[in-house]
Motif scaffolding. Structure first.
Motif, PDB file in Angstrom:
ATOM      1  N   SER A  29       0.827  -1.209   0.000  1.00  0.00           N
ATOM      2  CA  SER A  29       0.000   0.000   0.000  1.00  0.00           C
ATOM      3  C   SER A  29       0.863   1.262   0.000  1.00  0.00           C
ATOM      4  CB  SER A  29      -0.895   0.012   1.242  1.00  0.00           C
ATOM      5  OG  SER A  29      -0.121   0.261   2.415  1.00  0.00           O
ATOM      6  N   ALA A  30       0.233   2.396  -0.302  1.00  0.00           N
ATOM      7  CA  ALA A  30       0.948   3.673  -0.323  1.00  0.00           C
ATOM      8  C   ALA A  30       1.560   3.982   1.047  1.00  0.00           C
ATOM      9  CB  ALA A  30       0.020   4.793  -0.758  1.00  0.00           C
ATOM     10  N   GLU A  31       0.841   3.736   2.109  1.00  0.00           N
ATOM     11  CA  GLU A  31       1.369   3.982   3.451  1.00  0.00           C
ATOM     12  C   GLU A  31       2.610   3.124   3.707  1.00  0.00           C
ATOM     13  OE1 GLU A  31       0.019   3.660   8.125  1.00  0.00           O
ATOM     14  OE2 GLU A  31      -1.513   3.557   6.570  1.00  0.00           O
ATOM     15  N   GLU A  32       2.545   1.877   3.294  1.00  0.00           N
ATOM     16  CA  GLU A  32       3.701   0.980   3.450  1.00  0.00           C
ATOM     17  C   GLU A  32       4.853   1.412   2.546  1.00  0.00           C
ATOM     18  OE1 GLU A  32       1.402  -3.142   4.638  1.00  0.00           O
ATOM     19  OE2 GLU A  32       1.368  -2.472   2.546  1.00  0.00           O
ATOM     20  N   GLN A  33       4.519   1.918   1.352  1.00  0.00           N
ATOM     21  CA  GLN A  33       5.558   2.400   0.448  1.00  0.00           C
ATOM     22  C   GLN A  33       6.307   3.587   1.055  1.00  0.00           C
ATOM     23  OE1 GLN A  33       3.290   3.176  -3.118  1.00  0.00           O
ATOM     24  NE2 GLN A  33       3.805   1.165  -3.997  1.00  0.00           N
ATOM     25  N   ALA A  34       5.582   4.488   1.705  1.00  0.00           N
ATOM     26  CA  ALA A  34       6.221   5.642   2.342  1.00  0.00           C
ATOM     27  C   ALA A  34       7.200   5.180   3.423  1.00  0.00           C
ATOM     28  CB  ALA A  34       5.167   6.577   2.921  1.00  0.00           C
ATOM     29  N   CYS A  35       6.797   4.208   4.189  1.00  0.00           N
ATOM     30  CA  CYS A  35       7.657   3.664   5.234  1.00  0.00           C
ATOM     31  C   CYS A  35       8.853   2.927   4.626  1.00  0.00           C
ATOM     32  CB  CYS A  35       6.844   2.734   6.124  1.00  0.00           C
ATOM     33  SG  CYS A  35       7.775   2.070   7.492  1.00  0.00           S
ATOM     34  N   LEU A  36       8.591   2.098   3.632  1.00  0.00           N
ATOM     35  CA  LEU A  36       9.669   1.349   2.993  1.00  0.00           C
ATOM     36  C   LEU A  36      10.672   2.280   2.323  1.00  0.00           C
ATOM     37  CD1 LEU A  36      10.945  -1.363   2.314  1.00  0.00           C
ATOM     38  CD2 LEU A  36       9.424  -1.500   0.321  1.00  0.00           C
ATOM     39  N   MET A  37      10.208   3.421   1.839  1.00  0.00           N
ATOM     40  CA  MET A  37      11.127   4.380   1.221  1.00  0.00           C
ATOM     41  C   MET A  37      12.148   4.865   2.245  1.00  0.00           C
ATOM     42  SD  MET A  37      12.318   5.812  -1.393  1.00  0.00           S
ATOM     43  CE  MET A  37      11.086   5.352  -2.599  1.00  0.00           C
ATOM     44  N   ALA A  67       8.392   9.158  -9.233  1.00  0.00           N
ATOM     45  CA  ALA A  67       7.076   8.672  -9.643  1.00  0.00           C
ATOM     46  C   ALA A  67       5.980   9.076  -8.650  1.00  0.00           C
ATOM     47  CB  ALA A  67       7.103   7.156  -9.802  1.00  0.00           C
ATOM     48  N   GLN A  68       6.352   9.275  -7.391  1.00  0.00           N
ATOM     49  CA  GLN A  68       5.362   9.610  -6.362  1.00  0.00           C
ATOM     50  C   GLN A  68       5.898  10.714  -5.446  1.00  0.00           C
ATOM     51  OE1 GLN A  68       4.989   5.441  -4.988  1.00  0.00           O
ATOM     52  NE2 GLN A  68       2.793   5.797  -5.219  1.00  0.00           N
ATOM     53  N   PRO A  69       6.149  11.894  -5.994  1.00  0.00           N
ATOM     54  CA  PRO A  69       6.769  12.945  -5.179  1.00  0.00           C
ATOM     55  C   PRO A  69       5.903  13.407  -4.006  1.00  0.00           C
ATOM     56  CG  PRO A  69       6.049  13.826  -7.292  1.00  0.00           C
ATOM     57  CD  PRO A  69       5.886  12.338  -7.359  1.00  0.00           C
ATOM     58  N   ARG A  70       4.609  13.398  -4.157  1.00  0.00           N
ATOM     59  CA  ARG A  70       3.740  13.819  -3.044  1.00  0.00           C
ATOM     60  C   ARG A  70       3.794  12.813  -1.902  1.00  0.00           C
ATOM     61  NH1 ARG A  70      -1.522  16.750  -5.528  1.00  0.00           N
ATOM     62  NH2 ARG A  70      -0.937  18.571  -4.307  1.00  0.00           N
ATOM     63  N   LEU A  71       3.770  11.541  -2.226  1.00  0.00           N
ATOM     64  CA  LEU A  71       3.826  10.500  -1.202  1.00  0.00           C
ATOM     65  C   LEU A  71       5.123  10.602  -0.412  1.00  0.00           C
ATOM     66  CD1 LEU A  71       2.699   7.920   0.131  1.00  0.00           C
ATOM     67  CD2 LEU A  71       3.847   6.625  -1.688  1.00  0.00           C
ATOM     68  N   ALA A  73       7.193  13.329  -0.177  1.00  0.00           N
ATOM     69  CA  ALA A  73       7.639  14.714   0.028  1.00  0.00           C
ATOM     70  C   ALA A  73       8.370  14.890   1.355  1.00  0.00           C
ATOM     71  CB  ALA A  73       6.458  15.670  -0.061  1.00  0.00           C
ATOM     72  N   ASP A  74       7.857  14.311   2.431  1.00  0.00           N
ATOM     73  CA  ASP A  74       8.513  14.452   3.733  1.00  0.00           C
ATOM     74  C   ASP A  74       9.902  13.818   3.725  1.00  0.00           C
ATOM     75  OD1 ASP A  74       6.356  15.849   4.794  1.00  0.00           O
ATOM     76  OD2 ASP A  74       5.497  14.087   5.777  1.00  0.00           O
ATOM     77  N   SER A  75      10.008  12.654   3.103  1.00  0.00           N
ATOM     78  CA  SER A  75      11.307  11.993   3.022  1.00  0.00           C
ATOM     79  C   SER A  75      12.295  12.813   2.202  1.00  0.00           C
ATOM     80  CB  SER A  75      11.179  10.603   2.398  1.00  0.00           C
ATOM     81  OG  SER A  75      10.441   9.756   3.236  1.00  0.00           O
ATOM     82  N   ILE A  76      11.828  13.322   1.073  1.00  0.00           N
ATOM     83  CA  ILE A  76      12.691  14.132   0.209  1.00  0.00           C
ATOM     84  C   ILE A  76      13.162  15.367   0.970  1.00  0.00           C
ATOM     85  CG2 ILE A  76      12.790  15.537  -1.883  1.00  0.00           C
ATOM     86  CD1 ILE A  76      10.810  13.425  -3.124  1.00  0.00           C
ATOM     87  N   ASP A  77      12.234  16.036   1.652  1.00  0.00           N
ATOM     88  CA  ASP A  77      12.606  17.229   2.416  1.00  0.00           C
ATOM     89  C   ASP A  77      13.606  16.896   3.515  1.00  0.00           C
ATOM     90  OD1 ASP A  77      11.013  18.879   0.872  1.00  0.00           O
ATOM     91  OD2 ASP A  77       9.380  18.946   2.320  1.00  0.00           O
ATOM     92  N   TYR A  78      13.335  15.857   4.273  1.00  0.00           N
ATOM     93  CA  TYR A  78      14.218  15.507   5.384  1.00  0.00           C
ATOM     94  C   TYR A  78      15.620  15.149   4.890  1.00  0.00           C
ATOM     95  CZ  TYR A  78      16.460  13.184   9.229  1.00  0.00           C
ATOM     96  OH  TYR A  78      17.366  12.831  10.188  1.00  0.00           O
ATOM     97  N   TRP A  79      15.676  14.233   3.934  1.00  0.00           N
ATOM     98  CA  TRP A  79      16.979  13.740   3.474  1.00  0.00           C
ATOM     99  C   TRP A  79      17.716  14.762   2.622  1.00  0.00           C
ATOM    100  CZ3 TRP A  79      19.424   9.323   4.992  1.00  0.00           C
ATOM    101  CH2 TRP A  79      18.672   8.395   5.720  1.00  0.00           C
ATOM    102  N   SER A  80      17.024  15.800   2.148  1.00  0.00           N
ATOM    103  CA  SER A  80      17.705  16.861   1.399  1.00  0.00           C
ATOM    104  C   SER A  80      18.678  17.626   2.284  1.00  0.00           C
ATOM    105  CB  SER A  80      16.692  17.838   0.800  1.00  0.00           C
ATOM    106  OG  SER A  80      15.973  17.229  -0.244  1.00  0.00           O
ATOM    107  N   GLY A  81      18.425  17.623   3.577  1.00  0.00           N
ATOM    108  CA  GLY A  81      19.342  18.262   4.513  1.00  0.00           C
ATOM    109  C   GLY A  81      19.242  19.765   4.575  1.00  0.00           C
ATOM    110  N   PHE A  82      18.105  20.343   4.142  1.00  0.00           N
ATOM    111  CA  PHE A  82      17.960  21.794   4.216  1.00  0.00           C
ATOM    112  C   PHE A  82      17.862  22.279   5.664  1.00  0.00           C
ATOM    113  CE2 PHE A  82      16.178  21.303  -0.173  1.00  0.00           C
ATOM    114  CZ  PHE A  82      17.217  21.955  -0.809  1.00  0.00           C
ATOM    115  N   GLU A  83      17.189  21.495   6.503  1.00  0.00           N
ATOM    116  CA  GLU A  83      17.033  21.879   7.907  1.00  0.00           C
ATOM    117  C   GLU A  83      18.354  21.780   8.656  1.00  0.00           C
ATOM    118  OE1 GLU A  83      14.177  22.979   9.480  1.00  0.00           O
ATOM    119  OE2 GLU A  83      13.351  23.094   7.461  1.00  0.00           O
ATOM    120  N   SER A  84      19.055  20.705   8.441  1.00  0.00           N
ATOM    121  CA  SER A  84      20.369  20.531   9.071  1.00  0.00           C
ATOM    122  C   SER A  84      21.187  19.596   8.186  1.00  0.00           C
ATOM    123  CB  SER A  84      20.223  19.941  10.475  1.00  0.00           C
ATOM    124  OG  SER A  84      19.619  18.670  10.420  1.00  0.00           O
ATOM    125  N   PRO A  85      22.448  19.912   7.998  1.00  0.00           N
ATOM    126  CA  PRO A  85      23.286  19.051   7.162  1.00  0.00           C
ATOM    127  C   PRO A  85      23.472  17.681   7.815  1.00  0.00           C
ATOM    128  CG  PRO A  85      24.460  21.041   7.859  1.00  0.00           C
ATOM    129  CD  PRO A  85      23.141  21.044   8.525  1.00  0.00           C
TER     130      PRO A  85
END
Length: 104
Positions: A29-37, A67-71, A73-85
């Motif tokens: 499921s999408a929820e599981e995909q977010a976690c697995l990501m 393929a699923q940037p909205r799903l 988004a939180d992971s992308i933001d966090y791992w991008s390191g904008f908040e803290s390197p």
């Protein structure tokens, strides 16, 4: 995970199982995909290349993120390191490359 364990998805990541995670991803499921990501990205970070470049496995993970940037988004933001390197700057660089450029 243990009861009350925080960030368990990072603790269970296993870089040797990236192919297994990628095979599992489309079957859940999408929820599981977010976690697995989160598990997948941590596994990529755990590969830790000495040249601080992304490993070959990154392309498959990046394709799922694109393929699923909205799903993811939180992971992308966090791992991008904008908040803290982060110490995994090579993953941050890959995540920042996925972000859509802003107009204007």
């Amino acid at each position: 995970p243990e009861a009350g364990e925080q960030d368990w998805e990072w603790g269970v990541a296993d870089a040797d199982r990236i192919a297994t995670y990628l095979d599992l991803y489309p079957t859940i499921s999408a929820e599981e995909q977010a976690c697995l990501m989160e598990v997948l990205v941590q596994a990529i970070a755990d590969l830790g290349h000495p040249e601080q470049r992304l490993p070959d496995e990154w392309e498959a993970v990046a394709a799922l993120l694109r393929a699923q940037p909205r799903l993811h988004a939180d992971s992308i933001d966090y791992w991008s390191g904008f908040e803290s390197p982060h110490e995994w700057s090579f993953v941050g660089a890959g995540m920042r490359a996925l972000r859509a450029p802003t107009d204007g």
